[in-house]
Each structure stands twice: as C-alpha cells, then as structure tokens.
Write a protein that holds these residues in place. Sequence first.
Motif, mmCIF file in Angstrom:
data_model
loop_
_atom_site.group_PDB
_atom_site.id
_atom_site.type_symbol
_atom_site.label_atom_id
_atom_site.label_comp_id
_atom_site.label_asym_id
_atom_site.label_seq_id
_atom_site.Cartn_x
_atom_site.Cartn_y
_atom_site.Cartn_z
ATOM 1 N N THR A 1 35.125 -62.177 8.837
ATOM 2 C CA THR A 1 34.331 -61.242 8.033
ATOM 3 C C THR A 1 33.519 -60.300 8.910
ATOM 4 O O THR A 1 33.244 -59.165 8.508
ATOM 5 N N SER A 2 33.148 -60.739 10.110
ATOM 6 C CA SER A 2 32.459 -59.842 11.049
ATOM 7 C C SER A 2 33.399 -58.733 11.510
ATOM 8 O O SER A 2 32.974 -57.607 11.786
ATOM 9 N N ALA A 3 34.692 -59.054 11.593
ATOM 10 C CA ALA A 3 35.688 -58.091 12.077
ATOM 11 C C ALA A 3 36.131 -57.094 11.015
ATOM 12 O O ALA A 3 36.789 -56.100 11.327
ATOM 13 N N PHE B 1 24.575 -52.006 14.894
ATOM 14 C CA PHE B 1 25.650 -52.178 13.917
ATOM 15 C C PHE B 1 25.142 -52.819 12.635
ATOM 16 O O PHE B 1 25.642 -52.529 11.547
ATOM 17 N N ASN B 2 24.130 -53.673 12.767
ATOM 18 C CA ASN B 2 23.621 -54.338 11.573
ATOM 19 C C ASN B 2 22.928 -53.364 10.626
ATOM 20 O O ASN B 2 22.905 -53.566 9.421
ATOM 21 N N ILE B 3 22.362 -52.307 11.181
ATOM 22 C CA ILE B 3 21.773 -51.270 10.341
ATOM 23 C C ILE B 3 22.862 -50.663 9.454
ATOM 24 O O ILE B 3 22.678 -50.475 8.249
ATOM 25 N N VAL C 1 17.282 -54.961 -1.446
ATOM 26 C CA VAL C 1 17.801 -56.134 -2.153
ATOM 27 C C VAL C 1 18.834 -56.866 -1.298
ATOM 28 O O VAL C 1 18.810 -58.103 -1.174
ATOM 29 N N CYS C 2 19.772 -56.111 -0.688
ATOM 30 C CA CYS C 2 20.822 -56.717 0.141
ATOM 31 C C CYS C 2 20.217 -57.403 1.368
ATOM 32 O O CYS C 2 20.659 -58.483 1.767
ATOM 33 N N GLY C 3 19.200 -56.761 1.962
ATOM 34 C CA GLY C 3 18.520 -57.384 3.098
ATOM 35 C C GLY C 3 17.874 -58.695 2.696
ATOM 36 O O GLY C 3 17.944 -59.694 3.427
ATOM 37 N N PHE C 4 17.263 -58.729 1.521
ATOM 38 C CA PHE C 4 16.618 -59.949 1.025
ATOM 39 C C PHE C 4 17.640 -61.056 0.785
ATOM 40 O O PHE C 4 17.380 -62.221 1.092
ATOM 41 N N ILE C 5 18.819 -60.696 0.245
ATOM 42 C CA ILE C 5 19.869 -61.698 -0.014
ATOM 43 C C ILE C 5 20.289 -62.365 1.292
ATOM 44 O O ILE C 5 20.421 -63.590 1.375
ATOM 45 N N ILE D 1 27.907 -57.516 3.597
ATOM 46 C CA ILE D 1 26.870 -58.549 3.596
ATOM 47 C C ILE D 1 27.264 -59.717 4.509
ATOM 48 O O ILE D 1 26.411 -60.316 5.179
ATOM 49 N N THR D 2 28.552 -60.026 4.572
ATOM 50 C CA THR D 2 28.993 -61.080 5.498
ATOM 51 C C THR D 2 28.878 -60.606 6.947
ATOM 52 O O THR D 2 28.607 -61.403 7.846
ATOM 53 N N SER D 3 29.073 -59.296 7.175
ATOM 54 C CA SER D 3 28.900 -58.748 8.521
ATOM 55 C C SER D 3 27.432 -58.749 8.926
ATOM 56 O O SER D 3 27.104 -58.926 10.102
ATOM 57 N N VAL D 4 26.532 -58.539 7.962
ATOM 58 C CA VAL D 4 25.088 -58.636 8.230
ATOM 59 C C VAL D 4 24.759 -60.036 8.742
ATOM 60 O O VAL D 4 24.063 -60.205 9.753
ATOM 61 N N ILE D 5 25.292 -61.038 8.058
ATOM 62 C CA ILE D 5 25.041 -62.437 8.435
ATOM 63 C C ILE D 5 25.647 -62.739 9.805
ATOM 64 O O ILE D 5 24.994 -63.328 10.672
#
Length: 396
Positions: free
Chosen positions: A19-21, A96-98, A122-126, A283-287
């Motif tokens: 998911t990061s890729a 990249f996370n931004i 909201v996405c940041g909070f999740i 969202i999975t890439s954020v994680i």
Amino acid sequence: MSNKKNLTALMGAAFIMATSAIGPGFLTQTAKFTELYGASFGFVVLMTTIFFVGAQLNVWRIIGVSGLRGQDIANKVLPGLGYFIAILVGIGGLAFNIGNVGGAALGVNVMFNANVTISTLVCGFIAIAIFLIKESGPIIDRFTRFLAIIVIVVVGYVAIINKPDMYQVVKGTFIPENPGGLIFPIITLLGGSVGGYITFAGGHRLIDAGITGEENLKDVTKSSILGISVATIVRILLFLAVFAVVSQGLSLDPENPAASAFKYGAGNLGYKFFGLVLWSASITSVIGAAYTSVSFIKTLHPLIDKHENKFIILFIFISTLIMAAVGKPASLLILAGSLNGLILPITLGVILLASKNKEIVGEYKHPKWLLILGILVVIVTAVGGLISLKDITKLF
C-alpha cells in the motif's frame, strides 16, 4: 509468537509495503503515462516490476537474516552512514506524507463533495487514531490489508467492464514502440514504488513483530512476494482500466487524470469509486510513511525509540497541518521525488554490501542472481536520481 499472530504480522508487513508503493502519486503517474504511451506502457509496468522485485527481495532478505533495520545495517557497513540515511528518509518521508494526506482528502472530496481542508484534518485524525491504540501493530496490519483488497476490487471492476484490447496490451508489453523513450517513465515509477521509506516498510514491520533470523527466511520471502504481488496486481489492473479509456480516443483531465479515467470508464459511479480508491491508497500510505520514517529516525535518539508511537502521531500531525495550510505543496513533492531517487541507490547499495559481510549476515549465502539484479537496480536508479536533480533548480 503464535502461528496466528505470526501469519497476521507477515501479511501485515506485505500489505504495508504494497500500500505504500501504490499511493496517490502512483495513481496519477500511471494514468498520465498510460495516456502518453498507450499500450507500450505495459513494457514500463513489466520492467518496473522486475526492478521492484530486485530491490525488495534483496532488502527483505538481508533485513530478515540480520534482524537489523536499514539504518543500523548502514552504520555497520560504514559508521555514521546510517544516521545520514535516517535523516534523508525522514525528510523525504515527511514531504511525501504531506502529499499522501492531501490525496486522502481529495478522495473524501470526490466521494462526498466535502471541503478539502476539513477533509485533510479528518483524514489526519483517522491516521492518528490508529496509533493512539496501545497495540497498534495488529490494527495497522488489518487496516492496510482491508483497504488494499478494496483497491484491487474497485480497480479490477473498472478494468473488466471496459474490456481493454488485450492483443494491443500484450504487443505493447513485449514489443513496445520506441523502448528507449520509456526509460524516463520506468525510472519515475520505480522511484515512486521503492524510493525512500517504501523499500523498508515491510522489513521494519517484521523486525517489530520479532520475525527475524535465517530460520524465518522462508516466511520473510513469502511475505515479500505477497507484497510485491499485491502492488503488481494493482499496477496491471490500473493500467488496463486507464488504457481501455484512452484507447477509445478520450482525453484525460490533466488536473486529475486518474479520476477522469474512472469517470469515463464507469460514469459518475466510477468517479465515486475512484474517490474510494484514492482515499484507500492515500490513507494507507500515510500510515506506511509515518511508521517507516519514524522507524528510521528513532535511531538518532533513545527518546524517539522510547516514545515511538508519539513521534509517529507527531509526524502525521505535522504533515496534516502543512497540507491544510499550504494546500498544494507541489515544489515540496518534486524535492521529495528527487530525494527518493537519490536515496534508493544508496540504501540498496548498502544492503548489497551487507549481503557479503559476515558480521551482519553470519554464514548466510545470498543468491548471486539477486545480487546481480540488485546491482542493476542501483545503476538504473542512480542515473535516474541524477536526472531528477535537474528539477531541483526549478524550485528556487
């Protein structure tokens, strides 16, 4: 560790890498390049996958055998190098996370027509909420696996209903037009798939799960192959979905090419589907970016190691605030791409040197074919990184 927990961790490691890729940048690049190169983009997918395998298998096996994180391996190869790499990965991961947080917000906007700034928060909070849980590892494993399945199902649906011309696809994949002109998209997609933190996302997850040592090498290899397979399936399905649209002579929206491909391919429902795909991938890439970047920088100070989850939350919080304030950090993302292009040949080169160092891998014998493939990836990405440096001057 029980077999059930072991299996969950192995699958989690595979999916956090996959998911990061396949984040928001990957979706946009694939759509743009498919429109530009048509069926010949299949050759890009093929070559990128080969290099993807070369990078990931080398990294996973050496991390698995040694039980050491990437930066710790680098410090053993050359004292001090690991700290340098940790800083590079941390900076690149934050940049990249931004974009990842922004991609998740755009996904919510597409699905619900919600305000992008509010969606960003909201996405940041999740993402932060997941790391507020004391035992967040298993939650991350299940969350990334569930969303990766959603991406595969949705993209596969759009690809199937549009019935791409498979003869043209196969021909373009193995007999591309102007193969020399495909070097740039190969390098670009490779940097976005295994650059920076992405290369180490799965391997570091296995260390945290305690699955290391030569006795676990078989499981480590299976996990890496699963992650590679998931990412590759999404690549192929997305290429087929977009190609089915552009081969009809339809032009994609340059502002959001992937979204317009889904809208053309499956109407307004397809557009909403894309929102779900974009949100899931982002969202999975954020994680993945936050988790892996902090797993690097925690080597810099014991305080970071002691409060790892808090620093991950801070990492996501900063990314979210910058995205909400700036909106479209295009220059920052170009810089991050250039950094990732430079980081991969360094990190993979270190891993290849470590594969021959008995102080790191003991009596383990690294396969020669993997070493050769890894060297080829280092050369290709080093050239790509130098090319990307030219774009940095445009930022200033």
